[in-house]
Enzyme design. Structure first.
Site, PDB file in Angstrom:
ATOM      1  N   ASP A 324       0.892  -0.994   0.273  1.00 53.86           N
ATOM      2  CA  ASP A 324      -0.187  -0.321  -0.340  1.00 53.86           C
ATOM      3  C   ASP A 324       1.061   1.318  -0.028  1.00 53.86           C
ATOM      4  O   ASP A 324       2.460   1.251   0.115  1.00 53.86           O
ATOM      5  CB  ASP A 324      -1.132  -0.217   0.864  1.00 53.86           C
ATOM      6  CG  ASP A 324      -2.075   1.216   1.361  1.00 53.86           C
ATOM      7  OD1 ASP A 324      -1.960   1.274  -0.155  1.00 53.86           O
ATOM      8  OD2 ASP A 324      -3.416   0.277   1.179  1.00 53.86           O
ATOM      9  N   GLU A 525     -10.545   6.811   4.706  1.00 52.25           N
ATOM     10  CA  GLU A 525      -9.394   6.684   5.591  1.00 52.25           C
ATOM     11  C   GLU A 525      -8.993   7.141   7.491  1.00 52.25           C
ATOM     12  O   GLU A 525     -10.220   7.348   7.875  1.00 52.25           O
ATOM     13  CB  GLU A 525      -8.159   6.732   4.999  1.00 52.25           C
ATOM     14  CG  GLU A 525      -7.611   5.578   4.156  1.00 52.25           C
ATOM     15  CD  GLU A 525      -6.116   5.805   2.513  1.00 52.25           C
ATOM     16  OE1 GLU A 525      -5.365   5.603   3.745  1.00 52.25           O
ATOM     17  OE2 GLU A 525      -6.377   5.931   1.809  1.00 52.25           O
TER      18      GLU A 525
HETATM   19  C1  BGC Z   1      -4.837   3.269  -0.036  1.00 50.31           C
HETATM   20  C2  BGC Z   1      -5.050   1.917  -0.958  1.00 50.31           C
HETATM   21  C3  BGC Z   1      -5.710   2.520  -2.200  1.00 50.31           C
HETATM   22  C4  BGC Z   1      -4.359   3.381  -1.820  1.00 50.31           C
HETATM   23  C5  BGC Z   1      -4.014   3.908  -3.473  1.00 50.31           C
HETATM   24  C6  BGC Z   1      -4.227   3.941  -0.278  1.00 50.31           C
HETATM   25  O1  BGC Z   1      -4.227   4.899   1.406  1.00 50.31           O
HETATM   26  O2  BGC Z   1      -4.979   1.953   1.709  1.00 50.31           O
HETATM   27  O3  BGC Z   1      -6.683   1.453  -0.291  1.00 50.31           O
HETATM   28  O4  BGC Z   1      -5.966   1.262  -3.265  1.00 50.31           O
HETATM   29  O5  BGC Z   1      -4.126   4.128  -1.229  1.00 50.31           O
HETATM   30  O6  BGC Z   1      -4.733   5.134  -3.300  1.00 50.31           O
HETATM   31  C1  BGC Z   2      -3.570   9.149  -1.308  1.00 46.98           C
HETATM   32  C2  BGC Z   2      -4.269   8.628  -1.165  1.00 46.98           C
HETATM   33  C3  BGC Z   2      -3.667   7.190  -0.273  1.00 46.98           C
HETATM   34  C4  BGC Z   2      -3.137   8.358   0.571  1.00 46.98           C
HETATM   35  C5  BGC Z   2      -2.543   7.890   1.468  1.00 46.98           C
HETATM   36  C6  BGC Z   2      -3.565  10.630  -0.444  1.00 46.98           C
HETATM   37  O1  BGC Z   2      -2.498  11.426  -0.900  1.00 46.98           O
HETATM   38  O2  BGC Z   2      -4.050  10.902  -2.902  1.00 46.98           O
HETATM   39  O3  BGC Z   2      -5.002   8.005  -2.717  1.00 46.98           O
HETATM   40  O4  BGC Z   2      -3.970   7.249  -0.294  1.00 46.98           O
HETATM   41  O5  BGC Z   2      -2.490   9.632   0.485  1.00 46.98           O
HETATM   42  O6  BGC Z   2      -2.408   8.603   2.868  1.00 46.98           O
END
Ligand code: BGC
Ligand code: BGC
Length: 835
Positions: A324, A525
């Site tokens: 990830d 998140e």
């Molecule tokens: C998330 C994932 C996601 C990835 C790409 C991460 O922060 O946990 O679920 O696929 O970002 O955006």
């Molecule tokens: C991204 C997400 C990612 C996240 C991780 C964001 O800036 O756009 O895709 O999941 O950071 O913390």
């Protein structure tokens, strides 16, 4: 060439005192899986001799550099096609806030154009590579949800309430087609997490807390995306590569903390969290994303017993394991720039959004010095190539030349919206229906209230156009229907009428019934993590509206927009009927379908059943009001005895994210003015600092005296700071790309550059932010600095007792109304000036 030689020599020198495996710390026994106790799955893809021969041939021909590039995935915001060519990168992704040309909201054509550019770069052999097509991954987690105009399906917690695997397959198939219009090959879906604590900000990405329900969806969703295994190249049909995520126990962390630690036995890990993966592997899912989270203190991304022994060897998963977003940097002993442990544990591709270049360098050195064996590198590359070959990427040609590409009429196609609307109807759960109020009879005059009634962004939740789903405008949802728009047209076609009135007031004729929409606002998140199961104070306004309407004798239907069950006893009491609408997405008409009887034909019947238990208090471990599986059908009048309105938990006070509001220090924080005379705590205004050089007065912003104005005179430094005795841990927010946002107004241009500081004691970072000459004097602006700039400049983000200070080196004047952590700003400064 000479750089390469030097690297070789350094690498050789480094290997002398240590053995290849010394970089691999032992896993603690509590975090070591016993693979023999785990279920065996049946990987359905047959070994393809031609594919295997091709992999063998490529591996023999590729350089180490090319192989290392192949296992790296960069974010489109941090990589150019030219770099993909030069570093032979295997993959790109668009993170939730990335889009072509830096525009998250770029039209679909631009995405396709960029896909071509990356593809062309990957096929160019002029940098000595073998022309291996790049693979693009995206979070199409509820439809192709990064793209304007796409069909937005309900988020997964709502889909769980349908208990309809056949419809799940159709949703996935429609999503795959929409993704293909933009030339993208790969989606990071489905999320087959089994959330056990709905305080988790990602609970809505899970279908259910019940492993059986999640398991019943995993296979159909994956087949809907990828098609059936062994039926030809994935991309030859209306399909994309799927990802089962996040392996394992992302939904099992203590207190429901995002990226937290699952402190559970191996048995629970296996019996609660793993069953959906067996189904996913049986369906031939071509990729699995490792979880950010830990199991008993060890990050999954570095857990070889889980990724290699269990997932690959025992369960027989034969696709690629992707990590990830910079998760490798969280593994013990690793940084974003270097983490041999991840690939050694079984990661086949690093999601290294902005860290890919540093990883490219470190991995090349680690392969040379043996920290990462050549055999392991080959294995990882083979996994990536095998997926690309099974997908048919080598034969697919340019993205724009592939089937469905550029057919933008398929984005938000009527047939896809029909599927989404059906899913909305089936996902609604009826919890109360006093006197059989629902469905409202045809011809009713309906008042529609609540701040969420006419807001497609809100009803779509996070992962919608932007990462958090915030900062978007109604115009960005062409073809979508808000709840209000759906109700209005349903009411009209049933011979009645509807009026929108967010605060519930009305003049003239009394409505026959009111529908009050309320609930959560968008998040993704960790920003959605909660400490109690309660709506935030600012989300409780519609309750008063319900009570007011009820007091006037108007029957009230409460419709809740939410990613998860929350304590809603007051709303359940205030309303005559209560419907959980989850996060329905773009087809708000599906909600109207269920609330109103048509003029002719069958009245709708609720069938949705709770995908998670509904709490009786706001205590996370408190009693249950409605068990998982509960849901009324509208045939039976569902009365409900009055419920206790005692939440059972204290209101959570200080937010770690708000430092100054309306010019006043937030709870737990104090505001200080500092000069040669020392620090003066500002509680009342007007005030002057001890040395007399900072004058503080009240000024207006939004509300009367909603800000403080600071006027600095004389020479030498003087500052304004927000401090606390207790330090806050901002590391998660820093990794999560959050910004420190100050809402400020320049009143008199400062004579010398200003500095923003954040930190604690010696670990304080001080950034030169210049004279703010780009800001118009006298106007309010939200000025932001990414938190990570302070980290780069030396702040210890885990211990911050001064989240904000603004330092003058001469005279000047500015006003501040708010200082907080956030995602949105008018002006975002870059780190470059830091010093
Ligand atoms: C998330 C994932 C996601 C990835 C790409 C991460 O922060 O946990 O679920 O696929 O970002 O955006
Ligand atoms: C991204 C997400 C990612 C996240 C991780 C964001 O800036 O756009 O895709 O999941 O950071 O913390």
């Amino acid at each position: 060439m000479s750089r390469l030689k030097l690297g070789l020599m350094l690498g050789f020198a480094a290997i002398v005192p240590q053995t290849a495996w010394s970089a691999e710390p032992e896993l603690s026994p509590a975090a070591t899986a016993h693979a023999a106790q785990w279920p065996v799955a049946h990987w359905p893809w047959r070994t393809d001799r031609k594919i295997e021969a091709r992999i063998k041939h490529l591996l023999a021909a590729m350089s180490v550099e090319e192989k290392v590039g192949q296992i790296l995935q960069a974010d489109i915001a941090s990589v150019t096609p030219e770099e993909v060519r030069r570093y032979h990168l295997g993959s790109v992704l668009n993170g939730g806030n990335a889009g072509p040309g830096g525009d998250d909201y770029a039209p679909a054509e631009q995405w396709l154009k960029l896909a071509d550019a990356f593809y062309d770069a990957s096929m160019d052999r002029s940098a000595g590579g073998h022309g291996i097509p790049v693979m693009w991954g995206t979070d199409a987690v509820h439809g192709h949800s990064n793209i304007i105009g796409a069909t937005l399906f309900p988020h997964n917690s709502g889909l769980g309430a349908m208990r309809d695997p056949a419809l799940i397959r159709q949703i996935a198939a429609a999503t795959a087609i929409e993704v293909r219009t933009t030339g993208i090959d790969w989606t990071f879906a489905p999320t087959i997490t089994v959330p056990q604590d709905t305080r988790w900000g990602r609970a809505y990405e899970g279908y259910s807390s019940d492993p059986k329900l999640v398991t019943s969806y995993a296979g159909p969703f994956i087949e809907g995306l990828q098609g059936k295994p062994n039926t030809g190249a994935v991309l030859a049909g209306p399909h994309v590569i799927a990802t089962a995520k996040h392996f394992l126990a992302d939904g099992g962390t203590a207190q429901g903390r995002d990226q937290g630690d699952a402190q559970i036995s191996e048995k629970t890990l296996r019996d609660v969290h793993a069953p959906p993966y067996v189904a996913a592997i049986n369906a031939g899912v071509l990729s699995v994303m490792a979880s950010f989270s830990s199991w008993n203190g060890e990050k999954m991304t570095g857990n070889r017993s889980m990724l290699t022994d269990v997932l690959k060897h025992r369960m027989g998963f034969g696709g690629l394991v992707v990590s990830d977003w910079n998760a490798h940097g969280q593994v013990a002993g690793c940084t974003n720039a270097s983490c041999p442990r991840a690939v050694n544990a079984g990661i086949d591709m690093y999601m290294a959004p902005d860290s890919w270049k540093a990883l490219y360098t470190s991995l090349n050195a680690q392969v040379r010095d043996g920290t990462v064996s050549k055999a392991r590198l080959d294995e990882a590359v083979a996994s990536v190539l095998r997926v690309k070959l099974r997908a048919g990427l080598f034969e697919a040609g340019r993205p724009s030349a592939r089937p469905y590409a550029g057919k933008f009429d398929l984005l938000g196609a009527a047939e896809h919206r029909r599927i989404a609307r059906e899913a909305v109807r089936k996902s609604l759960v009826l919890l109360k229906n006093q006197g059989g109020l629902l469905p409202l009879r045809a011809g009713s005059r309906i008042l529609v209230a609540g701040d969420g009634a006419d807001d497609v962004a809100r009803q779509s939740g996070g992962w919608t156009l932007s990462w958090q789903g915030t900062g978007v405008t109604p115009a960005m949802f062409p073809g979508a229907t808000s709840l209000w728009q759906g109700i209005r047209s349903a009411a009209a076609s049933a011979g009645g009428a509807a009026t929108l009135s967010p605060d519930g007031s009305f003049s003239g004729q009394r409505p026959d019934a009111a529908i009050v929409v309320f609930g959560e606002t968008q998040y993704a998140e960790f920003q959605g993590d909660l400490t109690t199961l309660r709506l935030k104070p600012e989300q409780r306004g519609p309750l008063e509206t319900m009570r007011k309407l009820k007091a006037q004798g108007i029957p009230v239907v409460a419709v809740m927009l939410t990613g998860r069950p929350l304590w809603t006893n007051p709303e359940l009491n205030a309303a005559d009927a209560f419907v959980v609408a989850w996060l329905p997405g773009s087809e708000g008409a599906g909600v109207a379908d269920m609330l109103l009887s048509p003029a002719q034909g069958k009245a709708p019947e609720f069938n949705g059943r709770l995908s998670f238990a509904w709490p009786a208090t706001a205590r996370p471990d408190g009693p249950v009001l409605f068990p998982l599986g509960y849901g009324l059908t509208s045939k039976v009048p569902g009365a409900l005895a009055p419920l206790s309105e005692e939440p059972g938990v204290a209101e959570v006070a200080a937010s770690a994210d708000l430092y100054l509001a309306k010019g006043v220090a937030g709870p737990g924080w104090s505001l200080e003015a500092r000069d040669e005379g020392g620090s003066t705590r500002i509680t009342t205004v007007p005030a002057v600092s001890a040395g007399g050089r900072v004058a503080v007065t009240a000024t207006d912003h939004v509300v009367q005296e909603g800000a403080r104005r600071f006027t600095v005179s004389g020479s030498g430094t003087a500052s304004v700071a927000i401090t606390s005795h207790a330090a806050a841990d901002l590391s998660r927010q820093t990794n999560g790309e959050m910004l420190l946002v100050a809402t400020l107004r320049i009143d008199q241009q400062p004579a010398a550059p200003l500095h923003f500081s954040l930190g604690s004691g010696a670990a304080t970072a001080r950034l030169d932010v210049g004279q703010m000459d780009a800001l118009p004097v006298g106007q309010w602006r939200r000025v932001a600095v990414p938190l990570k700039c302070f980290r780069t400049a030396g702040a210890d983000m885990a211990k911050v007792d001064m989240p904000f200070a603004i330092e003058f080196a001469g005279p000047g004047s500015l006003s501040l109304s708010e200082v907080r952590l956030g995602m949105e700003a008018d002006v975002t400064l870059n780190c470059a000036k830091g010093g």
